[in-house]
Design an enzyme around this catalytic site. Structure first.
Site, PDB file in Angstrom:
ATOM      1  N   TYR A  47       0.815  -1.216   0.000  1.00  0.00           N
ATOM      2  CA  TYR A  47       0.000   0.000   0.000  1.00  0.00           C
ATOM      3  C   TYR A  47       0.856   1.276   0.000  1.00  0.00           C
ATOM      4  O   TYR A  47       0.304   2.373  -0.175  1.00  0.00           O
ATOM      5  CB  TYR A  47      -0.957   0.039   1.205  1.00  0.00           C
ATOM      6  CG  TYR A  47      -1.904  -1.124   1.314  1.00  0.00           C
ATOM      7  CD1 TYR A  47      -2.118  -2.000   0.249  1.00  0.00           C
ATOM      8  CD2 TYR A  47      -2.596  -1.370   2.496  1.00  0.00           C
ATOM      9  CE1 TYR A  47      -2.978  -3.076   0.364  1.00  0.00           C
ATOM     10  CE2 TYR A  47      -3.470  -2.437   2.611  1.00  0.00           C
ATOM     11  CZ  TYR A  47      -3.643  -3.294   1.550  1.00  0.00           C
ATOM     12  OH  TYR A  47      -4.494  -4.359   1.690  1.00  0.00           O
ATOM     13  N   HIS A 109       0.529 -11.786   1.673  1.00  0.00           N
ATOM     14  CA  HIS A 109      -0.523 -10.961   1.051  1.00  0.00           C
ATOM     15  C   HIS A 109      -1.298 -11.720  -0.032  1.00  0.00           C
ATOM     16  O   HIS A 109      -2.522 -11.631  -0.121  1.00  0.00           O
ATOM     17  CB  HIS A 109       0.115  -9.700   0.454  1.00  0.00           C
ATOM     18  CG  HIS A 109      -0.825  -8.574   0.237  1.00  0.00           C
ATOM     19  ND1 HIS A 109      -0.448  -7.266   0.319  1.00  0.00           N
ATOM     20  CD2 HIS A 109      -2.152  -8.548  -0.070  1.00  0.00           C
ATOM     21  CE1 HIS A 109      -1.491  -6.484   0.072  1.00  0.00           C
ATOM     22  NE2 HIS A 109      -2.537  -7.242  -0.164  1.00  0.00           N
TER      23      HIS A 109
HETATM   24  N1  LIG Z   1      -5.591  -8.634   1.445  1.00  0.00           N
HETATM   25  C1  LIG Z   1      -5.944  -8.116   0.295  1.00  0.00           C
HETATM   26  O1  LIG Z   1      -5.584  -8.624  -0.783  1.00  0.00           O
HETATM   27  C2  LIG Z   1      -6.815  -6.890   0.278  1.00  0.00           C
HETATM   28  C3  LIG Z   1      -7.447  -6.513  -0.904  1.00  0.00           C
HETATM   29  C4  LIG Z   1      -8.270  -5.382  -0.880  1.00  0.00           C
HETATM   30  C5  LIG Z   1      -8.427  -4.658   0.307  1.00  0.00           C
HETATM   31  N2  LIG Z   1      -7.758  -5.036   1.438  1.00  0.00           N
HETATM   32  C6  LIG Z   1      -7.932  -4.281   2.710  1.00  0.00           C
HETATM   33  O2  LIG Z   1      -9.311  -4.121   2.970  1.00  0.00           O
HETATM   34  C7  LIG Z   1      -9.598  -2.740   3.170  1.00  0.00           C
HETATM   35  C8  LIG Z   1     -11.016  -2.431   2.771  1.00  0.00           C
HETATM   36  O3  LIG Z   1     -11.252  -2.692   1.397  1.00  0.00           O
HETATM   37  P1  LIG Z   1     -11.439  -1.521   0.324  1.00  0.00           P
HETATM   38  O4  LIG Z   1     -10.757  -0.308   0.845  1.00  0.00           O
HETATM   39  O5  LIG Z   1     -11.014  -2.019  -0.981  1.00  0.00           O
HETATM   40  O6  LIG Z   1     -13.020  -1.348   0.217  1.00  0.00           O
HETATM   41  P2  LIG Z   1     -14.261  -1.111   1.212  1.00  0.00           P
HETATM   42  O7  LIG Z   1     -13.814  -0.854   2.599  1.00  0.00           O
HETATM   43  O8  LIG Z   1     -15.242  -2.199   0.953  1.00  0.00           O
HETATM   44  O9  LIG Z   1     -14.901   0.192   0.580  1.00  0.00           O
HETATM   45  C9  LIG Z   1     -14.318   1.442   0.676  1.00  0.00           C
HETATM   46  C10 LIG Z   1     -15.352   2.425   0.145  1.00  0.00           C
HETATM   47  O10 LIG Z   1     -16.482   2.418   1.028  1.00  0.00           O
HETATM   48  C11 LIG Z   1     -16.809   3.757   1.362  1.00  0.00           C
HETATM   49  N3  LIG Z   1     -17.284   3.825   2.747  1.00  0.00           N
HETATM   50  C12 LIG Z   1     -16.608   3.505   3.885  1.00  0.00           C
HETATM   51  N4  LIG Z   1     -17.390   3.662   4.954  1.00  0.00           N
HETATM   52  C13 LIG Z   1     -18.593   4.130   4.505  1.00  0.00           C
HETATM   53  C14 LIG Z   1     -19.806   4.494   5.133  1.00  0.00           C
HETATM   54  N5  LIG Z   1     -19.958   4.408   6.456  1.00  0.00           N
HETATM   55  N6  LIG Z   1     -20.828   4.908   4.348  1.00  0.00           N
HETATM   56  C15 LIG Z   1     -20.695   4.998   2.997  1.00  0.00           C
HETATM   57  N7  LIG Z   1     -19.569   4.663   2.359  1.00  0.00           N
HETATM   58  C16 LIG Z   1     -18.518   4.224   3.092  1.00  0.00           C
HETATM   59  C17 LIG Z   1     -15.539   4.558   1.178  1.00  0.00           C
HETATM   60  O11 LIG Z   1     -15.935   5.855   0.846  1.00  0.00           O
HETATM   61  P3  LIG Z   1     -15.064   7.167   1.100  1.00  0.00           P
HETATM   62  O12 LIG Z   1     -13.994   7.144   0.051  1.00  0.00           O
HETATM   63  O13 LIG Z   1     -16.068   8.231   0.919  1.00  0.00           O
HETATM   64  O14 LIG Z   1     -14.506   7.100   2.462  1.00  0.00           O
HETATM   65  C18 LIG Z   1     -14.853   3.837   0.041  1.00  0.00           C
HETATM   66  O15 LIG Z   1     -15.262   4.366  -1.202  1.00  0.00           O
HETATM   67  C19 LIG Z   1      -8.518  -2.051   2.316  1.00  0.00           C
HETATM   68  O16 LIG Z   1      -8.421  -0.672   2.594  1.00  0.00           O
HETATM   69  C20 LIG Z   1      -7.324  -2.872   2.696  1.00  0.00           C
HETATM   70  O17 LIG Z   1      -6.840  -2.497   3.970  1.00  0.00           O
HETATM   71  C21 LIG Z   1      -6.987  -6.161   1.440  1.00  0.00           C
END
Ligand SMILES: NC(=O)c1ccc[n+]([C@@H]2O[C@H](COP(=O)([O-])OP(=O)(O)OC[C@H]3O[C@@H](n4cnc5c(N)ncnc54)[C@H](OP(=O)(O)O)[C@@H]3O)[C@@H](O)[C@H]2O)c1
Length: 277
Positions: A47, A109
């Site tokens: 990241y 990862h």
């Molecule tokens: N291990 C892996 O391979 C892997 C892969 C992907 C992700 N990850 C981890 O998982 C985490 C989460 O996944 P992600 O970031 O891809 O997606 P996510 O958390 O499912 O979605 C993020 C989105 O949701 C919105 N959001 C958050 N809280 C909200 C709320 N209360 N109401 C309305 N919208 C809301 C955010 O908007 P705003 O932009 O407006 O805040 C953003 O656009 C990552 O940040 C990372 O740490 C790991």
């Protein structure tokens, strides 16, 4: 904060996802998160935000009067760094950037079929034994790979971090994690913004005075799954934690479970044409 216990680890039941949070936004998000009650932060070498996460942690610990020991920090080693020497270097760099002497959880990862799994797991487990990681685990492991990893690992694996949200069917790998005693950490728990706009989640939310995003997160925590939603907005940070003061009924859980027929996967694997649970 509620906790999920798995193979010796006590993991805060919701964490902050940080992928794509950059620079001052990232620092402030982590600081604010600690101030509003988060005790679990998810990052990864990939990241490119570990220096900012470290800075946010230091500020947040001071501002929230919290000890380092009370915050659960996860980082991950990327798939092109899984050979022994690379793994060591990646972990050292992560700790250096975070300015931490240990992380609470170190994850592989993504699997990499070009590197023998035993070689990676030996170094993952060594990191636990020498104290640089309190716990170890994997991410994006399918059921057969997870079963192999558990056999090869000399230390208990405590989580498999995978994509889980209401629109995806992960039944097979979820069952395997349960059988093997691993927790499941749900990445993309809001399906990258699809959950907040869903009508069914909105209708169920209305009955509880909650938003659709909170219903998606409650659906996961009620199953003992650990979501790590990402946002930097203070109101959303607080809202995403406020999911422990109500229950979804069996009928509501079943209605949300039917959404998995959507078959939505928001993350594609970097190395294979398609997924198999
Ligand atoms: N291990 C892996 O391979 C892997 C892969 C992907 C992700 N990850 C981890 O998982 C985490 C989460 O996944 P992600 O970031 O891809 O997606 P996510 O958390 O499912 O979605 C993020 C989105 O949701 C919105 N959001 C958050 N809280 C909200 C709320 N209360 N109401 C309305 N919208 C809301 C955010 O908007 P705003 O932009 O407006 O805040 C953003 O656009 C990552 O940040 C990372 O740490 C790991």
């Amino acid at each position: 904060m509620n906790f999920v216990e798995a193979n010796g680890a006590k993991i805060p039941a919701i964490g902050l996802g940080t992928m794509t949070l950059m620079d001052a936004v990232c620092v402030e998000a982590v600081e604010t998160a600690l101030c509003v009650g988060y005790r679990h932060i998810d990052t990864a070498e990939r990241y490119r935000d570990e220096s900012e996460i470290g800075e946010g942690l230091r500020r947040g610990l001071r501002a929230a009067h919290v000890e380092r020991e009370d915050v659960f920090v996860t980082t991950k080693v990327w798939r092109d760094q899984l050979a022994a020497a690379d793994f060591e270097r990646s972990l050292d760099q992560s700790l250096k950037k975070l300015e931490l002497s240990w992380v609470d959880l170190l994850l592989v990862h993504w699997p990499n079929p070009k590197v023998p799994l035993k070689e990676t797991l030996d170094f993952l487990c060594k990191a636990k034994r020498d104290g640089r990681a309190k716990h170890v685990g994997v991410a994006n492991f399918t059921t057969p790979l997870l079963q192999e990893a558990v056999k090869l690992a000399s230390e208990p694996l405590v989580t498999n971090q995978i994509e889980v949200h209401p629109f995806i069917a992960q039944d097979k790998v979820l069952a395997a994690c349960r059988t093997l005693g691993l927790s499941v950490t749900a990445y993309c728990p809001l399906a990258r913004g699809k959950a907040p706009g869903n009508d069914i989640l909105a209708r169920i939310g209305k009955a509880h005075g909650k938003t659709p995003a909170q219903i998606a997160l409650r659906y996961l925590v009620q199953q003992g799954i650990i979501p790590i939603p990402r946002t930097a907005k203070p109101d959303q940070l607080a809202a995403n934690l406020a999911v422990f003061d109500f229950n979804l009924s069996d009928a509501e859980m079943a209605e949300i479970a039917r959404l998995k027929q959507t078959g939505l996967r928001v993350v594609n694997p970097p190395h294979a044409p398609r997924w198999d649970n």
